[in-house]
Design an enzyme around this catalytic site. Structure first.
Site, PDB file in Angstrom:
ATOM      1  N   ASN A 375      11.051  74.710  58.217  1.00 54.54           N
ATOM      2  CA  ASN A 375      11.646  73.632  57.420  1.00 54.54           C
ATOM      3  C   ASN A 375      11.603  72.316  58.193  1.00 54.54           C
ATOM      4  OD1 ASN A 375      13.549  72.738  55.104  1.00 54.54           O
ATOM      5  ND2 ASN A 375      14.577  72.051  56.973  1.00 54.54           N
ATOM      6  N   GLU A 376      10.969  71.321  57.615  1.00 52.67           N
ATOM      7  CA  GLU A 376      10.902  69.973  58.200  1.00 52.67           C
ATOM      8  C   GLU A 376      10.604  70.047  59.691  1.00 52.67           C
ATOM      9  OE1 GLU A 376      14.065  67.385  57.030  1.00 52.67           O
ATOM     10  OE2 GLU A 376      13.367  67.452  54.963  1.00 52.67           O
ATOM     11  N   ASN A 431      10.368  68.488  50.814  1.00 57.81           N
ATOM     12  CA  ASN A 431      11.749  68.035  50.689  1.00 57.81           C
ATOM     13  C   ASN A 431      11.681  66.517  50.537  1.00 57.81           C
ATOM     14  OD1 ASN A 431      12.330  70.644  51.517  1.00 57.81           O
ATOM     15  ND2 ASN A 431      13.113  70.073  53.535  1.00 57.81           N
ATOM     16  N   TYR A 437      18.446  58.821  50.653  1.00 59.34           N
ATOM     17  CA  TYR A 437      18.362  58.180  51.968  1.00 59.34           C
ATOM     18  C   TYR A 437      17.510  56.921  51.918  1.00 59.34           C
ATOM     19  CZ  TYR A 437      20.144  62.522  53.952  1.00 59.34           C
ATOM     20  OH  TYR A 437      20.911  63.605  54.251  1.00 59.34           O
ATOM     21  N   TRP A 511      19.163  70.674  46.566  1.00 62.81           N
ATOM     22  CA  TRP A 511      19.867  70.758  47.855  1.00 62.81           C
ATOM     23  C   TRP A 511      21.242  70.152  47.651  1.00 62.81           C
ATOM     24  CZ3 TRP A 511      18.916  73.643  51.844  1.00 62.81           C
ATOM     25  CH2 TRP A 511      19.669  73.440  53.005  1.00 62.81           C
ATOM     26  N   LYS A 532      26.095  67.217  49.538  1.00 65.22           N
ATOM     27  CA  LYS A 532      25.106  67.225  48.454  1.00 65.22           C
ATOM     28  C   LYS A 532      25.333  68.386  47.494  1.00 65.22           C
ATOM     29  CE  LYS A 532      21.684  64.687  50.986  1.00 65.22           C
ATOM     30  NZ  LYS A 532      22.267  64.833  52.340  1.00 65.22           N
TER      31      LYS A 532
HETATM   32  C1  GCB Z   1      16.825  68.193  54.836  1.00 67.99           C
HETATM   33  C2  GCB Z   1      17.101  69.448  55.581  1.00 67.99           C
HETATM   34  C3  GCB Z   1      18.479  69.986  55.262  1.00 67.99           C
HETATM   35  C4  GCB Z   1      19.482  68.850  55.262  1.00 67.99           C
HETATM   36  C5  GCB Z   1      19.097  67.874  54.175  1.00 67.99           C
HETATM   37  C6  GCB Z   1      20.045  66.689  54.072  1.00 67.99           C
HETATM   38  O1  GCB Z   1      15.736  67.832  54.574  1.00 67.99           O
HETATM   39  O2  GCB Z   1      16.144  70.428  55.361  1.00 67.99           O
HETATM   40  O3  GCB Z   1      18.794  70.948  56.227  1.00 67.99           O
HETATM   41  O4  GCB Z   1      20.784  69.303  55.086  1.00 67.99           O
HETATM   42  O5  GCB Z   1      17.828  67.386  54.450  1.00 67.99           O
HETATM   43  O6  GCB Z   1      21.009  66.764  53.339  1.00 67.99           O
HETATM   44  O7  GCB Z   1      19.802  65.689  54.737  1.00 67.99           O
END
Ligand code: GCB
Length: 746
Positions: A375-376, A431, A437, A511, A532
């Site tokens: 992931n990322e 993602n 953001y 998310w 979130k």
């Molecule tokens: C992401 C991550 C996740 C974070 C999310 C966020 O891309 O994979 O673990 O919690 O962003 O809320 O910033």
């Protein structure tokens, strides 16, 4: 016969001890499992939760053993690394906080009372994942522990925490029709201690098989098989294997087939089955990751209520119990290991062992369709040769262990579309957080359209998107960055529409379903949390956006939901009343009088003039919902996050003359015009100087550059609001308003 003895009571927890001798003697706290030492300090913000080595100890009575019997300690999860001691002697070490492991203690058990001690460590290091991520790394023996006694000849206990039985269903649909399906079921077993024969029963058929070198295989044909058919009909069969010694293992399995098409998305049992759902982190308020069965069950009830058909179980292996619930309820699951954010040169072996455990321990779950490699992972160090190699090895490992599922990964938005890492997994996902953001909501749409146009033969999914919302914060003019429940709803309204228009997205996952602890966060009025979630961390409050998804996804339970129930005091003379419903028609009542009936789908908007206190009621069929709103003279500041540094509202609507440039134009549009470009050039130069490293990474990364060009100048300015004064912004807008836009060529 095998026997399992639960060891969840009578533990002593010792927070500090230098070694096992000290841990055995100092006074500790009596606790029972599941347990984490970060239930409180891991959720209160400030990033100062205790990360170190703690000890758990307990007396262990040696069970009465028959000749040849073996005894194992079985741990369902010890975060993050564990050293297991018996009578002062270290017997095993396990690295990885989310998977099951066993320790053979047969030779070491003394007759009578034994002292069991486990040191569990969640301090940072350079090789066990995760080390850097946006969630709390709770420490503890947070899942169950048991003693398992097996006969001398038994199903394998020593192979990556697996059960020694593997079931592979291969489904054939007659003419692609799921009404008439056949399945070949292969049951494989692994046994130790010299097994010769095994009796295997699958779907009520029984066969004998010879065991050679500890391995045997039996095959079954099922004509007219009852499919495991997602949320509609998650039918489960059982397979059972028995050795002459009496040792028995049993597992459930489901018969289904699936594939992913780059143009048409996901298919289950021969029909298009768009995967639309949510991600889940396992923790919750007050208890951290030390969950009870009732808590897992409650989470599943909420998932059923929202109507999701898929879950991304992020960012690590979840409890067996939860995968079982997914099987039983027909959810399609993305399972993954915590190879996240930061690639560590010394961590390769750990990624491989965590992946091997994930696959071996979860192979039989029909809910799981893919293994998530990372992931990322390029977020901190970019794409290096070592990272690529790590991904190739993980990808090959998954395919070697499991030919029936595909691999995927969750890419960070700034990973370039043509990066070689995207070629490694079978399918990809991004993602994206445009509209939260960074950037504008529409950039999510543009990003996927560009990817899909560029790579029409590749499957692409939307593995994360979301916006933080503290339900205390409310607004009639919701805006990015304001942490309001209102903006979160608007954000998701946009994304749902964008997803509906793109059926080729093989899976989409919000998310996150639940707010979760991220102790490093200090924001949005609830420190220590990522907000979130569509539901709060205590599972008690469903935010408006929850009902938006319910309106789109839940086709079983008619309902209507009135948004803004926490937005009582309203200054506007005419307020928007918004309803979410899965029904085609809703009716609005104000103060007991019918006002309007509206037809539509999912989202219904009404304008209502307000003067005093009003009872607003929504109705569809027999379903009703109501809220109270009150005309207020002054803004209720409880609804506003951080007042000073919250939303930036620099302008009134009439500050914008149509046909002329303004700060509401995109950076791309402004820069392509000589005069407007020159005006903002100065500004971006000084911003770059102040934010040197950010500016450099933007320069070096075409994806970031593109992203910036798609953002409005206003959005950019809000991003750097600490560096500009309202006067400067106004002056800039005034200047842009002098520049006429070129005529559109038709
Ligand atoms: C992401 C991550 C996740 C974070 C999310 C966020 O891309 O994979 O673990 O919690 O962003 O809320 O910033």
């Amino acid at each position: 016969m095998r026997q399992a003895i639960e060891l969840n009571e009578n533990w002593i927890f010792v927070k500090h001890a230098e070694n096992v001798t000290e841990a055995a003697t100092v006074q500790g706290e009596e606790i029972s499992l599941p347990h984490t030492w970060n239930a409180v300090d891991g959720q209160d913000g400030g990033n100062d939760y205790y990360r170190g080595t703690c000890w758990y100890r307990r007396m262990l009575e040696s069970p009465q053993l028959n000749a040849g019997q073996k005894v194992y300690l079985e741990f369902d999860g010890a975060a993050m690394t564990a050293d297991v001691y018996l009578n002062g002697e270290k017997l095993a070490r396990h690295e990885g906080g989310y998977s099951r492991f066993r320790v053979n203690v047969t030779e070491k058990l003394r007759t009578g009372t034994n002292e069991l001690a486990v040191s569990v460590d969640n301090a940072d290091n350079d090789h066990v994942y995760p080390q850097k991520a946006d969630f709390t790394f709770y420490g503890g023996l947070y899942r169950m522990v048991r003693l398992v006694i097996v006969p001398e000849v038994h199903f394998s206990m020593d192979y990556y925490g697996g059960d020694g039985i593997r079931v592979t269903p291969e489904v054939t649909l007659a003419d692609g029709n799921r009404e008439h399906a056949q399945a070949k079921i292969t049951v494989e077993i692994w046994a130790d201690g010299g097994a010769e024969r095994v009796t295997v029963t699958a779907a009520d058929q029984t066969k004998q098989a010879a065991v050679a070198d500890g391995y045997a295989k039996a095959e079954f044909e099922l004509s007219d098989v009852h499919l495991w058919d997602g949320v509609e009909d998650p039918y489960l069969y059982t397979a059972k294997a028995e050795l002459a010694s009496g040792d028995v293992v049993e597992t459930r399995f489901g018969c289904r087939c699936f594939h992913v098409d780059p143009q048409k998305g996901f298919f289950l049992n021969g029909r298009a089955y768009p995967l639309r759902g949510v991600s889940r982190h396992q923790d919750r308020a007050g208890v951290g990751n030390a969950l009870t069965s009732a808590m897992h069950q409650e989470d599943m009830e909420i998932i059923k209520e929202i109507g999701a058909n898929t879950l991304r179980l992020a960012h690590y292996q979840h409890a067996q119990e939860f995968y079982d619930l997914c099987d039983e309820n027909g959810l399609i699951v993305w399972a993954e290991i915590p190879y996240i954010t930061l690639h560590m040169p010394n961590g390769r072996e750990n990624t491989l062992s965590q992946m091997q455990e994930l696959v071996v321990q979860n192979y039989n779950h029909p809910s799981i369709v893919c293994w998530g490699l990372s992931n990322e992972i390029t977020a901190s160090g970019g794409v290096t040769e070592d990272l690529l190699e790590n991904h190739r090895l993980l990808n090959d490992l998954c395919h070697r262990l499991d030919a029936s599922r595909f691999t995927t990964m969750a890419d960070v938005f700034m990973l370039e579309m043509d990066s070689p890492v995207l070629e490694i997994p079978d399918v990809n996902s991004y993602n994206l957080y445009f509209g939260w953001y960074l950037g504008e909501l529409e950039q999510n749409d543009a990003f996927f359209d560009e990817y899909h146009a560029k790579y029409p033969d590749r499957c692409i999914g939307f593995s994360e998107y979301g916006a933080d919302a503290n339900p205390q914060y409310q607004s009639a003019e919701p805006d990015k960055g304001d942490y309001t429940e209102s903006y979160q709803a608007v954000f998701h309204e946009h994304i749902l529409q964008m997803i509906e228009k793109r059926p080729w997205l093989w899976a989409t996952h919000v998310w996150n379903l639940f707010d979760f602890a991220a102790d490093g966060r200090d924001e949005g009025g609830k420190n220590g949390q990522n907000q979130k979630g569509l539901v709060t961390m205590d599972r008690k409050l469903k935010k408006d956006a929850f009902y938006l998804y319910k309106a789109y996804w839940n086709r079983k339970e008619p309902f209507v939901h009135l948004c803004g129930r926490r937005y009582t005091d309203r200054t506007e003379a005419e307020t928007e009343v918004k309803m979410y419903s899965n029904q085609p028609e809703v009716t609005l009542f104000v103060d007991g009088k019918k006002r309007e009936t509206m037809q539509g789908s999912h989202v219904f908007r009404f304008k209502v003039p307000i003067s005093g206190t009003h009872r607003i009621e929504a109705q569809t069929g027999v379903c009703r919902d109501f809220i109270t709103v009150r005309k207020a003279e002054e803004k209720n500041m409880d609804y506003v996050f951080g007042q000073a540094d919250g939303v930036v509202n620099w302008f009134d609507k009439d500050d914008f003359k149509p046909g002329y440039f303004s700060i509401q134009d995109t950076m791309g549009a402004l820069q392509s015009h000589p005069q407007a470009g020159a005006l903002i050039g100065k500004l971006t130069e000084s911003a770059s100087a102040a934010r040197g490293d950010v500016a450099q990474s933007v320069k070096d990364n075409p994806n970031l550059q593109k992203m910036m060009m798609g953002m409005t100048l206003e959005g950019m300015l809000k991003q750097v609001r600490d560096m500009v004064t309202p006067e400067q912004v106004k002056a800039l807008n005034d200047a842009l308003q002098q520049i006429k836009k070129p005529e559109q060529t038709k």
